[in-house]
Design a protein around this motif. Structure first.
Motif, PDB file in Angstrom:
ATOM      1  N   CYS A  16       8.005   5.899  -5.185  1.00 21.98           N
ATOM      2  CA  CYS A  16       7.473   5.320  -3.939  1.00 21.98           C
ATOM      3  C   CYS A  16       8.061   3.924  -3.774  1.00 21.98           C
ATOM      4  N   ASP A  36       2.619   4.649   0.753  1.00 17.69           N
ATOM      5  CA  ASP A  36       2.716   5.528   1.901  1.00 17.69           C
ATOM      6  C   ASP A  36       1.957   6.824   1.581  1.00 17.69           C
ATOM      7  N   LYS A  37       1.412   7.449   2.609  1.00 18.09           N
ATOM      8  CA  LYS A  37       0.628   8.669   2.375  1.00 18.09           C
ATOM      9  C   LYS A  37       1.478   9.788   1.768  1.00 18.09           C
ATOM     10  N   ARG A  38       2.795   9.723   1.947  1.00 16.98           N
ATOM     11  CA  ARG A  38       3.676  10.734   1.347  1.00 16.98           C
ATOM     12  C   ARG A  38       3.794  10.568  -0.162  1.00 16.98           C
ATOM     13  N   CYS A  39       3.304   9.419  -0.648  1.00 17.95           N
ATOM     14  CA  CYS A  39       3.386   9.149  -2.091  1.00 17.95           C
ATOM     15  C   CYS A  39       2.138   9.608  -2.851  1.00 17.95           C
ATOM     16  N   MET A  40       1.153  10.118  -2.150  1.00 18.65           N
ATOM     17  CA  MET A  40      -0.140  10.359  -2.768  1.00 18.65           C
ATOM     18  C   MET A  40      -0.276  11.701  -3.476  1.00 18.65           C
ATOM     19  N   THR A  41       0.719  12.531  -3.393  1.00 21.98           N
ATOM     20  CA  THR A  41       0.670  13.820  -4.104  1.00 21.98           C
ATOM     21  C   THR A  41       1.974  14.049  -4.860  1.00 21.98           C
ATOM     22  N   GLY A  99      -0.881  10.602  -7.132  1.00 24.91           N
ATOM     23  CA  GLY A  99      -1.602   9.523  -6.457  1.00 24.91           C
ATOM     24  C   GLY A  99      -1.927   8.321  -7.323  1.00 24.91           C
ATOM     25  N   LYS A 140       0.844  -1.188   0.000  1.00 27.38           N
ATOM     26  CA  LYS A 140       0.000   0.000   0.000  1.00 27.38           C
ATOM     27  C   LYS A 140       0.882   1.241   0.000  1.00 27.38           C
TER      28      LYS A 140
END
Length: 294
Positions: free
Chosen positions: A184, A174-179, A198, A172
């Motif tokens: 990633c 990482d949230k740092r990869c979503m913008t 994202g 899954k």
């Protein structure tokens, strides 16, 4: 002589029963007459009464032979026929269960390749040899009996065992990869996913540093790109290098392509698919983020 007196010659006899033989005894205290004959005085003797314990006399009626049991013997019911083993996997199949089969065979030394999820000639041969060793029909197909036997001899394969040769689904993000534009990189799945706003653009297998030269974790930026880079420290080619932290970079590794996960890097993120890394190198720009996480 008074009424009820017994004449001198008269002997009244009582009969005693000893075991199964009747014995006559004189009432005057004399010895018993073992012969059982009369006293000779002409008087009738008392009739002996049969004891319940006496053996009955042999009857003149002929004995009827014992009759056999009139109940006919029921023939034993044969066991129901054994249902044929159901085929679970065979040559030409694909999927996660095939990958698990290969990983389990590999645990006990019956499969020497990395699991691929494809039931090909090598898997068919390995299953057949496993069956023959254990007295099962050597079909090369994995039926219910073969599968139960194999499961009983092995343990649940780990994620790394299932994907020893790569191809593991990406973890899954990482949230740092979503913008934004991000390389990633997940250590748990050993994958690099190129993400833009994202969305996953491409994913590839990667290899990390060894225990003594680990790949750093955190958020970084690509600060230098070198298409035909050669390491001055190790004198090793690092094609398509994209540096993100000191001397650590994402780059193509011929050693990774040849040996797989048997080796390791000196901290760099190795990619073994040259076509994918070449395409990635062309898309990534200086300043793009690199996120490395567990």
């Amino acid at each position: 002589m008074g009424k009820g007196a017994i004449s001198a010659g008269a002997v009244a006899v009582l009969v005693l029963v000893t075991g199964c033989k009747a014995v006559a005894v004189d009432t005057d205290g004399g010895r018993p007459s073992e012969g059982g004959s009369g006293s000779g005085d002409g008087k009738p003797r008392a009739t002996a009464t049969r004891s319940p314990t006496d053996t009955p006399s042999t009857s003149s009626t002929p004995r009827t032979p014992d009759r056999p049991d009139s109940t006919p013997t029921r023939p034993s019911t044969p066991p129901p026929p054994t249902a044929p083993a159901k085929i679970l996997m065979e040559r030409g199949d694909h999927g996660g269960q095939v990958r698990e089969l290969q990983a389990r065979l590999r645990q006990i030394g019956w499969f020497y390749e990395n699991p691929t999820g494809t039931y090909g000639p090598a898997t068919t041969s390995s299953v057949g040899e496993f069956q023959a060793k254990r007295g099962l029909p050597r079909t090369g197909a994995t039926d219910t009996v073969t599968w139960q036997k194999l499961r009983g001899m092995t343990r649940e394969p780990t994620r790394t065992e299932l994907y020893a040769g790569g191809g593991m689904p990406a973890a899954k993000p990482d949230k740092r990869c979503m913008t934004g534009r991000v390389l990633c990189i997940a250590k748990s799945s050993r994958t690099l996913t190129w993400m833009v706003d994202g969305k996953a653009v491409s994913t590839m297998d990667v290899r990390f540093g060894s225990q003594y030269t680990p790949t750093r974790e955190g958020t970084f930026s690509v600060y230098w790109k070198s298409r035909h880079h050669v390491s001055t420290l190790y004198d090793t080619a690092m094609p398509y290098a994209m540096f993100f932290s000191g001397g650590q970079a994402v780059h193509y590794s011929a050693d990774f392509a040849a040996r797989g996960y048997a080796g390791g890097s000196h901290g760099c993120v190795n990619v073994r698919d040259e076509k994918k890394i070449a395409s990635l190198f062309a898309q990534v720009r200086k300043g793009d983020r690199v996120v490395i996480y567990k």
